[in-house]
Structures are given as C-alpha cells and as structure tokens.
Design an enzyme around this catalytic site. Structure first.
Site, mmCIF file in Angstrom:
data_model
loop_
_atom_site.group_PDB
_atom_site.id
_atom_site.type_symbol
_atom_site.label_atom_id
_atom_site.label_comp_id
_atom_site.label_asym_id
_atom_site.label_seq_id
_atom_site.Cartn_x
_atom_site.Cartn_y
_atom_site.Cartn_z
ATOM 1 N N ILE A 85 -62.920 17.189 -85.754
ATOM 2 C CA ILE A 85 -63.328 18.042 -84.627
ATOM 3 C C ILE A 85 -62.146 18.689 -83.913
ATOM 4 O O ILE A 85 -62.349 19.516 -83.021
ATOM 5 C CB ILE A 85 -64.233 17.308 -83.617
ATOM 6 C CG1 ILE A 85 -63.446 16.271 -82.821
ATOM 7 C CG2 ILE A 85 -65.445 16.711 -84.295
ATOM 8 C CD1 ILE A 85 -64.139 15.876 -81.534
ATOM 9 N N ASN A 112 -69.194 11.517 -81.227
ATOM 10 C CA ASN A 112 -68.417 10.355 -80.810
ATOM 11 C C ASN A 112 -66.911 10.550 -81.014
ATOM 12 O O ASN A 112 -66.114 9.892 -80.355
ATOM 13 C CB ASN A 112 -68.873 9.127 -81.606
ATOM 14 C CG ASN A 112 -67.944 7.953 -81.449
ATOM 15 O OD1 ASN A 112 -67.915 7.297 -80.417
ATOM 16 N ND2 ASN A 112 -67.148 7.681 -82.483
ATOM 17 N N ALA A 209 -54.597 12.815 -69.390
ATOM 18 C CA ALA A 209 -55.260 13.787 -70.261
ATOM 19 C C ALA A 209 -56.611 13.285 -70.750
ATOM 20 O O ALA A 209 -57.603 14.029 -70.772
ATOM 21 C CB ALA A 209 -54.361 14.116 -71.450
ATOM 22 N N TYR A 210 -56.668 12.019 -71.171
ATOM 23 C CA TYR A 210 -57.911 11.461 -71.706
ATOM 24 C C TYR A 210 -59.009 11.496 -70.645
ATOM 25 O O TYR A 210 -60.140 11.912 -70.915
ATOM 26 C CB TYR A 210 -57.673 10.026 -72.178
ATOM 27 C CG TYR A 210 -58.890 9.336 -72.740
ATOM 28 C CD1 TYR A 210 -59.316 9.592 -74.043
ATOM 29 C CD2 TYR A 210 -59.612 8.427 -71.974
ATOM 30 C CE1 TYR A 210 -60.432 8.962 -74.565
ATOM 31 C CE2 TYR A 210 -60.734 7.783 -72.494
ATOM 32 C CZ TYR A 210 -61.135 8.050 -73.780
ATOM 33 O OH TYR A 210 -62.252 7.421 -74.292
#
Length: 289
Positions: A85, A112, A209-210
């Site tokens: 992705i 996911n 960032a996450y």
C-alpha cells in the site's frame, strides 16, 4: 469453486492482519453474512511471506478443528495476492485484479497494512504518511466502489490516533469539524509542512508520525462514510483500534493476543453493528475520537 462472498485483508502475512484472516474464516459460518463459500485474499508485500502465511493457516490447528477451510469441508478459502500500500501502482493493480476477477463485486475490505518507524524526522514523516495515510486512502478510494450493497470497509487505526492534549485546540477543532477527505488530507499536509520547518510543536502537533497518520485514518474514514451516506450507499465504513496487541510492531509489549486484537475488525467486517457507519471503535464498541 464458485464463491458467494469475497473478502480482502491488507498487511495480512503476520500479526493482526493474519489473525483477522483466521477469525474471518472461523466466524463467517455463524455470521449473518454467510450465504455460501467465502474467498479471502490475504495480501502482503512479500510473496514468500504471504504464501507462507497462507500455508500456515491451512495447517492451523484451530481452523482444522473447526473445519473452517474448504480443504476440510468448510466454507472459507484463502489465497495470497501481492499488495504494497506504499506504492500507488500496487494498489491500482490489486483493484483492477478484483474488478476483473469478481465483476459482481466484493463484500469486505479490511485495510490493516501499516508501518511504525523508529525516530522522528522529515523522512520518517514522509514514509509513514505515504504508507499509513495516503496508502490506506488510495486503497479505500480504489476498492470501495467494488464493494457490493450491504458490504463493509474497515480501516484499522490505533489508540495512538486519539485527539489528545498534544494537539492544539485549533487542530483538534479542525479534525472534528472536518466533513471531507480533502480537509483531512490538508491537515496531513499542514503537519508535514510544520515538521519540515521544525515547527510542529509550535503549530500544535505531536512529534509523532505514526500517531498523526492514524489520526488521519480516523478522520478520513469518517469523511468517506459521510460521503457514502449522502450518495445513498449501504456499505458500512468504520475505523477501529484493535487494542494494545503483542505484535512485531509493539515489540511484543502488548497486553492482547493477536486473536483478541482481531475481534473488533472482524466484528466490523462480519457482525451485526446496527447499521453504524463512520465511527471509531475499540473493544467491540464505538468510542470517542
């Protein structure tokens, strides 16, 4: 074999994604979605790891005991398909494959796949958002049109995506008042620009960032669900946090097993959720963003 239900799970060669595939196969026969054979596409970036994951499930003691798989007389079949992705072409290729292979549409997509990188700098932000936010967004936009009436789309986010005190009031308001994907994307762009300028804290962003990428997923999913309702679609679109699960991503520190973590995504893909769409779920219930 002719399949009456088609599902796809991204990032499914290990961890929560693999557990989602296993639990879809286990729970499908007793679900209201059951109207015949189910095909689940287990997708992963690495072909060898993806094919190894399929083989592991075929040999899985729990699935064998339940006779869940077609090879044991059950309803579910699992096939590997490549998907990365972080690469737009890979997403579009997978969507084209689904459209060609299943012209009548599919029924469930569980997005996911995602990454959690160490450290914090411009590169970490760029790579994390490219995969977690922009990749999930493109997968949603590319595959959602293929989901049949009454189908489900589930975007796996995280408790890290909560709007906490690390965000300024202005940014929290911008997220919660947003109604379109473009508005959420502009917030992701604003975060990226602030980081590039070394001013993310000054401008009301966490240096994470996450967390911001997962916050974006929640907001984007709300906006997509809103658009679907406005267009009269009956596809239910939700995001969820699987909980603090013991996986490679959490370095084995999680309190939940992967099967426990899979329960909320599987509920949103298969279960009776009362027609709810556009919400953020955790522990099998709607929670505040």
């Amino acid at each position: 074999m002719a399949y009456t239900r088609i599902a796809a799970v991204t990032g499914a060669n290990k961890g929560i994604g693999l557990a989602v595939v296993r639990n879809l196969a286990l729970q499908y026969p007793s679900s209201a979605s059951n109207n015949g054979p189910l095909l689940i596409y287990l997708t992963a970036r690495d072909q060898q790891r993806g094919e190894d994951a399929v083989k592991a499930l075929q040999d899985d003691a729990q699935l064998r005991k339940a006779k869940a798989l077609a090879s044991d007389g059950g309803l579910a079949s699992i096939k590997y398909h490549p998907l990365d992705i972080s690469k737009p072409k890979s997403i579009r290729d997978f969507a084209s494959f689904l459209e060609e292979k299943h012209p009548d549409g599919i029924d469930m997509l569980v997005n996911n796949a995602g990454i959690a990188m160490q450290g914090f700098d411009e590169n970490v932000v760029k790579e994390t958002l490219q995969c977690n936010y922009y990749g999930t967004l493109l997968a949603t936009q590319s595959i959602l049109p293929l989901i049949r009436a009454g189908g489900r789309l589930v975007n796996v986010s995280s408790m890290a995506g909560h709007l906490t005190s690390k965000y300024s009031r202005a940014n929290i308001s911008a997220f919660t008042s947003s109604t379109t994907v473009d508005e959420i994307t502009k917030l992701m762009e604003a975060f990226t620009m602030a980081v590039n300028q070394g001013k993310e804290k000054e401008q009301g962003w966490p240096s994470a960032a996450y967390a911001v990428s997962k916050c974006g997923i929640i907001g984007m999913t709300r906006a997509v669900a809103r658009q679907q309702r406005q267009e009269g679609s009956t596809v239910l679109v939700n995001s969820c946090c699987p909980g603090f699960v013991s996986t490679d991503m959490t370095r084995g520190r999680g309190a939940k097993t992967v099967d426990e973590g899979a329960q909320t995504p599987v509920l949103l893909a298969l279960g009776d959720i009362g027609g709810v769409s556009g919400e953020f779920w955790q522990h099998e219930k709607v929670i505040e963003w």
